[in-house]
Design a protein around this motif. Sequence first.
Motif, mmCIF file in Angstrom:
data_model
loop_
_atom_site.group_PDB
_atom_site.id
_atom_site.type_symbol
_atom_site.label_atom_id
_atom_site.label_comp_id
_atom_site.label_asym_id
_atom_site.label_seq_id
_atom_site.Cartn_x
_atom_site.Cartn_y
_atom_site.Cartn_z
ATOM 1 N N LEU A 74 0.823 -1.214 0.000
ATOM 2 C CA LEU A 74 0.000 0.000 0.000
ATOM 3 C C LEU A 74 0.853 1.258 0.000
ATOM 4 C CD1 LEU A 74 -3.019 -0.754 2.361
ATOM 5 C CD2 LEU A 74 -3.060 -0.217 -0.079
ATOM 6 N N VAL A 75 1.948 1.219 0.742
ATOM 7 C CA VAL A 75 2.852 2.366 0.762
ATOM 8 C C VAL A 75 3.429 2.598 -0.633
ATOM 9 C CG1 VAL A 75 5.039 3.230 1.685
ATOM 10 C CG2 VAL A 75 3.370 2.177 3.216
ATOM 11 N N GLU A 76 3.822 1.522 -1.306
ATOM 12 C CA GLU A 76 4.337 1.636 -2.673
ATOM 13 C C GLU A 76 3.265 2.193 -3.608
ATOM 14 O OE1 GLU A 76 6.016 -1.198 -6.274
ATOM 15 O OE2 GLU A 76 5.964 -2.005 -4.242
ATOM 16 N N HIS A 77 2.036 1.707 -3.439
ATOM 17 C CA HIS A 77 0.934 2.199 -4.267
ATOM 18 C C HIS A 77 0.696 3.686 -4.014
ATOM 19 C CE1 HIS A 77 -2.781 2.471 -6.450
ATOM 20 N NE2 HIS A 77 -3.487 2.709 -5.355
ATOM 21 N N GLN A 78 0.765 4.088 -2.776
ATOM 22 C CA GLN A 78 0.566 5.495 -2.446
ATOM 23 C C GLN A 78 1.650 6.366 -3.091
ATOM 24 O OE1 GLN A 78 0.903 6.553 1.700
ATOM 25 N NE2 GLN A 78 -0.446 8.305 1.450
ATOM 26 N N GLN A 79 2.878 5.883 -3.097
ATOM 27 C CA GLN A 79 3.976 6.645 -3.708
ATOM 28 C C GLN A 79 3.784 6.772 -5.220
ATOM 29 O OE1 GLN A 79 7.268 4.326 -2.293
ATOM 30 N NE2 GLN A 79 7.445 5.497 -0.378
ATOM 31 N N TRP A 80 3.443 5.673 -5.869
ATOM 32 C CA TRP A 80 3.202 5.736 -7.313
ATOM 33 C C TRP A 80 1.964 6.584 -7.615
ATOM 34 C CZ3 TRP A 80 6.953 5.171 -10.367
ATOM 35 C CH2 TRP A 80 7.911 4.191 -10.188
ATOM 36 N N GLY A 81 0.943 6.479 -6.756
ATOM 37 C CA GLY A 81 -0.259 7.280 -6.952
ATOM 38 C C GLY A 81 0.017 8.766 -6.838
ATOM 39 N N GLN A 83 2.863 10.204 -7.563
ATOM 40 C CA GLN A 83 3.549 10.574 -8.808
ATOM 41 C C GLN A 83 2.573 10.658 -9.976
ATOM 42 O OE1 GLN A 83 7.210 8.871 -10.111
ATOM 43 N NE2 GLN A 83 7.902 8.471 -8.023
ATOM 44 N N ALA A 84 1.599 9.752 -10.009
ATOM 45 C CA ALA A 84 0.603 9.778 -11.085
ATOM 46 C C ALA A 84 -0.248 11.045 -10.985
ATOM 47 C CB ALA A 84 -0.280 8.537 -11.023
ATOM 48 N N GLY A 85 -0.614 11.429 -9.763
ATOM 49 C CA GLY A 85 -1.373 12.667 -9.585
ATOM 50 C C GLY A 85 -0.587 13.880 -10.054
ATOM 51 N N LEU A 86 0.698 13.923 -9.706
ATOM 52 C CA LEU A 86 1.558 15.020 -10.145
ATOM 53 C C LEU A 86 1.723 15.008 -11.661
ATOM 54 C CD1 LEU A 86 3.489 17.368 -9.564
ATOM 55 C CD2 LEU A 86 5.295 15.656 -9.229
ATOM 56 N N ALA A 87 1.946 13.827 -12.224
ATOM 57 C CA ALA A 87 2.103 13.713 -13.679
ATOM 58 C C ALA A 87 0.846 14.207 -14.391
ATOM 59 C CB ALA A 87 2.407 12.271 -14.071
ATOM 60 N N GLY A 88 -0.323 13.867 -13.854
ATOM 61 C CA GLY A 88 -1.567 14.324 -14.460
ATOM 62 C C GLY A 88 -1.707 15.834 -14.424
ATOM 63 N N LEU A 89 -1.325 16.442 -13.305
ATOM 64 C CA LEU A 89 -1.400 17.905 -13.203
ATOM 65 C C LEU A 89 -0.427 18.582 -14.168
ATOM 66 C CD1 LEU A 89 -1.699 18.373 -9.337
ATOM 67 C CD2 LEU A 89 -3.477 18.761 -11.055
ATOM 68 N N THR A 133 3.577 10.106 -17.730
ATOM 69 C CA THR A 133 2.244 9.866 -17.169
ATOM 70 C C THR A 133 1.804 8.429 -17.405
ATOM 71 O OG1 THR A 133 1.642 12.183 -17.501
ATOM 72 C CG2 THR A 133 -0.170 10.620 -17.221
ATOM 73 N N VAL A 134 1.995 7.926 -18.613
ATOM 74 C CA VAL A 134 1.612 6.545 -18.913
ATOM 75 C C VAL A 134 2.379 5.575 -18.014
ATOM 76 C CG1 VAL A 134 1.703 4.727 -20.678
ATOM 77 C CG2 VAL A 134 0.891 7.011 -21.277
ATOM 78 N N VAL A 135 3.665 5.815 -17.841
ATOM 79 C CA VAL A 135 4.488 4.924 -17.018
ATOM 80 C C VAL A 135 4.028 4.940 -15.565
ATOM 81 C CG1 VAL A 135 6.823 4.556 -16.093
ATOM 82 C CG2 VAL A 135 6.497 5.015 -18.525
ATOM 83 N N VAL A 136 3.855 6.118 -14.967
ATOM 84 C CA VAL A 136 3.514 6.148 -13.543
ATOM 85 C C VAL A 136 2.080 5.721 -13.284
ATOM 86 C CG1 VAL A 136 5.314 7.782 -12.871
ATOM 87 C CG2 VAL A 136 3.070 8.649 -13.489
ATOM 88 N N VAL A 137 1.161 5.998 -14.214
ATOM 89 C CA VAL A 137 -0.215 5.517 -14.047
ATOM 90 C C VAL A 137 -0.233 3.992 -14.101
ATOM 91 C CG1 VAL A 137 -2.472 5.393 -15.197
ATOM 92 C CG2 VAL A 137 -1.403 7.601 -14.800
#
Length: 151
Positions: A74-81, A83-89, A133-137
């Motif tokens: 879950l911690v790993e998922h939160q970290q990638w999430g 990054q995905a949120g930042l990439a989307g912005l 974005t594709v990679v981190v999502v």
Amino acid sequence: MVMGLPAHPLLVHFAIVLLLLAAGAQVLAVAVPRFRRWFDWGMPLLAGAGAVSGRVAQSYGEILMGTGGGSQALVEHQQWGAQAGLAGLVLGGLSILHWVVTSERGRSRWAARWPGWVGTGLGVLAALVAVWTVVVVTLAGHSGATSVWGG
């Protein structure tokens, strides 16, 4: 909660689709100018919706994370999430700027005096961010699935 289910898993699929579509459309907008003209205002609209939905999904994920559990997955998922949120912005912002600089409507209203290389530079940068974005999502989704289903 939506009908007894946490909102994050429901919202995240909407965000994934919009972010991946926005990333693909941005790469096409840079590589194929005809696509950019055809898609016109759809590009900033799609990128903005992807950015907002990604941030909303991230917020609900943070709420869900606060309700309990803290496994390594879950911690790993939160970290990638995150990054995905930042990439989307970042993708949303760059896509909107790229549209302003390269579309006829945007240039006539806001960017008429900007040199042509600005549009090219923003396009290349936006395309690189689209790939990021594709990679981190993808990694956020994989780590989320792993945290729920194991593997």
